[in-house]
Design a protein around this motif. Structure first.
Motif, PDB file in Angstrom:
ATOM      1  N   VAL A  96       0.851  -1.194   0.000  1.00  0.00           N
ATOM      2  CA  VAL A  96       0.000   0.000   0.000  1.00  0.00           C
ATOM      3  C   VAL A  96       0.882   1.238   0.000  1.00  0.00           C
ATOM      4  O   VAL A  96       1.918   1.287   0.675  1.00  0.00           O
ATOM      5  CB  VAL A  96      -0.921   0.014   1.244  1.00  0.00           C
ATOM      6  N   ASN A  97       0.465   2.261  -0.757  1.00  0.00           N
ATOM      7  CA  ASN A  97       1.171   3.541  -0.792  1.00  0.00           C
ATOM      8  C   ASN A  97       0.189   4.655  -0.446  1.00  0.00           C
ATOM      9  O   ASN A  97      -0.974   4.616  -0.852  1.00  0.00           O
ATOM     10  CB  ASN A  97       1.778   3.789  -2.171  1.00  0.00           C
ATOM     11  N   ALA A  98       0.648   5.653   0.306  1.00  0.00           N
ATOM     12  CA  ALA A  98      -0.216   6.762   0.705  1.00  0.00           C
ATOM     13  C   ALA A  98       0.624   8.017   0.933  1.00  0.00           C
ATOM     14  O   ALA A  98       1.838   7.924   1.165  1.00  0.00           O
ATOM     15  CB  ALA A  98      -0.990   6.419   1.973  1.00  0.00           C
ATOM     16  N   PRO A  99       0.001   9.199   0.874  1.00  0.00           N
ATOM     17  CA  PRO A  99       0.719  10.437   1.196  1.00  0.00           C
ATOM     18  C   PRO A  99       1.210  10.424   2.639  1.00  0.00           C
ATOM     19  O   PRO A  99       0.603   9.792   3.512  1.00  0.00           O
ATOM     20  CB  PRO A  99      -0.342  11.528   0.976  1.00  0.00           C
ATOM     21  N   LEU A 100       2.287  11.131   2.894  1.00  0.00           N
ATOM     22  CA  LEU A 100       2.973  11.063   4.172  1.00  0.00           C
ATOM     23  C   LEU A 100       2.092  11.485   5.348  1.00  0.00           C
ATOM     24  O   LEU A 100       1.952  10.757   6.336  1.00  0.00           O
ATOM     25  CB  LEU A 100       4.238  11.917   4.119  1.00  0.00           C
ATOM     26  N   THR A 101       1.505  12.672   5.285  1.00  0.00           N
ATOM     27  CA  THR A 101       0.737  13.169   6.432  1.00  0.00           C
ATOM     28  C   THR A 101      -0.511  12.335   6.671  1.00  0.00           C
ATOM     29  O   THR A 101      -0.785  11.899   7.797  1.00  0.00           O
ATOM     30  CB  THR A 101       0.355  14.645   6.224  1.00  0.00           C
ATOM     31  N   PHE A 102      -1.290  12.089   5.619  1.00  0.00           N
ATOM     32  CA  PHE A 102      -2.487  11.264   5.764  1.00  0.00           C
ATOM     33  C   PHE A 102      -2.118   9.866   6.247  1.00  0.00           C
ATOM     34  O   PHE A 102      -2.781   9.288   7.120  1.00  0.00           O
ATOM     35  CB  PHE A 102      -3.250  11.184   4.444  1.00  0.00           C
ATOM     36  N   GLY A 103      -1.048   9.330   5.698  1.00  0.00           N
ATOM     37  CA  GLY A 103      -0.631   7.986   6.084  1.00  0.00           C
ATOM     38  C   GLY A 103      -0.221   7.904   7.536  1.00  0.00           C
ATOM     39  O   GLY A 103      -0.565   6.948   8.246  1.00  0.00           O
ATOM     40  N   THR A 104       0.518   8.907   8.011  1.00  0.00           N
ATOM     41  CA  THR A 104       1.013   8.893   9.386  1.00  0.00           C
ATOM     42  C   THR A 104      -0.103   9.058  10.405  1.00  0.00           C
ATOM     43  O   THR A 104      -0.197   8.295  11.376  1.00  0.00           O
ATOM     44  CB  THR A 104       2.055  10.009   9.578  1.00  0.00           C
ATOM     45  N   PHE A 110      -5.572   3.126  11.172  1.00  0.00           N
ATOM     46  CA  PHE A 110      -6.568   2.268  10.512  1.00  0.00           C
ATOM     47  C   PHE A 110      -5.963   0.919  10.136  1.00  0.00           C
ATOM     48  O   PHE A 110      -6.594  -0.128  10.301  1.00  0.00           O
ATOM     49  CB  PHE A 110      -7.105   2.972   9.265  1.00  0.00           C
ATOM     50  N   VAL A 111      -4.733   0.929   9.617  1.00  0.00           N
ATOM     51  CA  VAL A 111      -4.074  -0.308   9.200  1.00  0.00           C
ATOM     52  C   VAL A 111      -3.899  -1.269  10.375  1.00  0.00           C
ATOM     53  O   VAL A 111      -4.134  -2.475  10.253  1.00  0.00           O
ATOM     54  CB  VAL A 111      -2.711  -0.020   8.531  1.00  0.00           C
ATOM     55  N   THR A 112      -3.506  -0.750  11.525  1.00  0.00           N
ATOM     56  CA  THR A 112      -3.338  -1.634  12.687  1.00  0.00           C
ATOM     57  C   THR A 112      -4.668  -2.245  13.106  1.00  0.00           C
ATOM     58  O   THR A 112      -4.727  -3.420  13.492  1.00  0.00           O
ATOM     59  CB  THR A 112      -2.697  -0.882  13.864  1.00  0.00           C
ATOM     60  N   ARG A 113      -5.741  -1.484  13.018  1.00  0.00           N
ATOM     61  CA  ARG A 113      -7.065  -2.051  13.338  1.00  0.00           C
ATOM     62  C   ARG A 113      -7.464  -3.107  12.305  1.00  0.00           C
ATOM     63  O   ARG A 113      -8.038  -4.142  12.645  1.00  0.00           O
ATOM     64  CB  ARG A 113      -8.124  -0.943  13.408  1.00  0.00           C
ATOM     65  N   TYR A 114      -7.162  -2.840  11.045  1.00  0.00           N
ATOM     66  CA  TYR A 114      -7.469  -3.802   9.980  1.00  0.00           C
ATOM     67  C   TYR A 114      -6.714  -5.112  10.200  1.00  0.00           C
ATOM     68  O   TYR A 114      -7.276  -6.201  10.066  1.00  0.00           O
ATOM     69  CB  TYR A 114      -7.107  -3.192   8.626  1.00  0.00           C
ATOM     70  N   LEU A 115      -5.434  -5.015  10.539  1.00  0.00           N
ATOM     71  CA  LEU A 115      -4.643  -6.218  10.801  1.00  0.00           C
ATOM     72  C   LEU A 115      -5.185  -6.998  11.996  1.00  0.00           C
ATOM     73  O   LEU A 115      -5.076  -8.224  12.054  1.00  0.00           O
ATOM     74  CB  LEU A 115      -3.181  -5.845  11.030  1.00  0.00           C
ATOM     75  N   GLY A 116      -5.759  -6.279  12.957  1.00  0.00           N
ATOM     76  CA  GLY A 116      -6.366  -6.953  14.092  1.00  0.00           C
ATOM     77  C   GLY A 116      -7.572  -7.791  13.699  1.00  0.00           C
ATOM     78  O   GLY A 116      -7.876  -8.806  14.343  1.00  0.00           O
TER      79      GLY A 116
END
Length: 297
Positions: A96-104, A110-116
């Protein structure tokens, strides 16, 4: 004849002890079972079964061949099970690729919740603000701020990326609250530094359908908005950042919104993935979760 089919029928005949029983199990005639076994024997140049009118038994070569065929068929069944499993639930590594500020600030939590939720998923998340070609760089899903006109990409719209201006109460007590965008010229603006220092940072504000643009200048620039946020909270100037990140700081009293009567810059945002092929379950799952989390209200 298909060798794999012949192996399957041979193993079934050996397991059940007769061509007739194998024929019933496979839904074919005993003569067809015999043809598949003969095909394998002709290919190998040796007998696999001792056959009489009353019974059959494996030859020495047949026993060794049976053991390997049995193992091979089990591996094929396991491979198909894995493939089927991956078609029904997300599994594997997703780039996955995303802009720096939005990604951080937004995507990473969100990604950590998704992995959960999906224990068999792995996310390889790359954050940067440069233009990225997903086909050349191997990204399966991207978050992009701005318009998407590339027909090689499937784009799903998300809520617009809304920006607001803020400063600390200490800074505003010392320098005063700007009433119009033009008054920002008398303030220290914490400007986002683009890849080239020659590109000026311009902030746009809209009120009653009229847009005003001001060049943001100040004593500090950075290509990392988190750095600018920290500087703003310590009273070094006015920052322009994403509304969803700044609102909690405003509610906590650590920052105050500047120019609240104006609408700050807003840009469209999309979650995208390459077109031309049916997306995998892991891509579909992640994209749908992103839409549910960051879609339009």
């Amino acid at each position: 004849m298909d060798r794999f089919t012949s192996m399957t029928i041979f193993v079934k005949a050996a397991d059940l002890g007769s061509f007739a029983a194998a024929a019933d199990a496979m839904g074919i005639s005993p003569q067809m079972v015999a043809k598949h076994v003969v095909f394998l024997e002709d290919r190998l140049g040796t007998a696999l079964l001792h056959r009489t009118t009353r019974r059959q038994s494996l030859t020495d070569v047949g026993r060794a061949y049976y053991d390997r065929c049995k193992h091979l068929l089990l591996e094929v069944d396991a491979a198909e099970a894995v493939a089927q499993d991956m078609r029904t639930k997300p599994k594997g590594v997703l780039r996955v690729n995303a802009p720096l500020t939005f990604g951080t600030f937004s995507l990473a939590p969100f990604v950590t919740r998704y992995l959960g939720r999906y224990s068999d998923m792995q996310i390889d998340l790359t954050l940067n603000d440069r233009f990225v070609d997903p086909l050349e760089e191997g990204f399966e899903v991207m978050i992009r701020i701005g318009d998407v006109s590339d027909t090689s990409l499937i784009a799903h719209p998300l809520a617009p990326y809304q920006m607001i201006a803020c400063a600390s109460p200490e800074y505003l007590a010392r320098r005063g609250m700007p009433r119009t965008p033009a008054e920002l010229r008398q303030h220290d603006c914490l400007a986002y530094a683009y890849w080239s220092p020659s590109i000026p940072c311009r902030w746009r504000f809209t009120r009653d359908g009229k847009t005003e643009e001001v060049r943001a200048t100040g004593r500090m620039r950075s290509n990392d908005w988190k750095t600018l946020l920290c500087a703003a909270m310590e009273g070094y100037g006015i920052t322009l950042g994403p509304e969803n990140v700044l609102n909690p700081e405003i509610e906590a009293g650590r920052l105050v919104r500047v120019l609240p009567d104006y609408e700050g810059p807003s840009r469209p945002m999309h979650v995208i993935y390459p077109a031309g092929r049916r997306p995998t379950v892991k891509v579909q799952s992640f994209v749908q979760a992103v839409i549910e989390e960051f879609g339009r209200a």
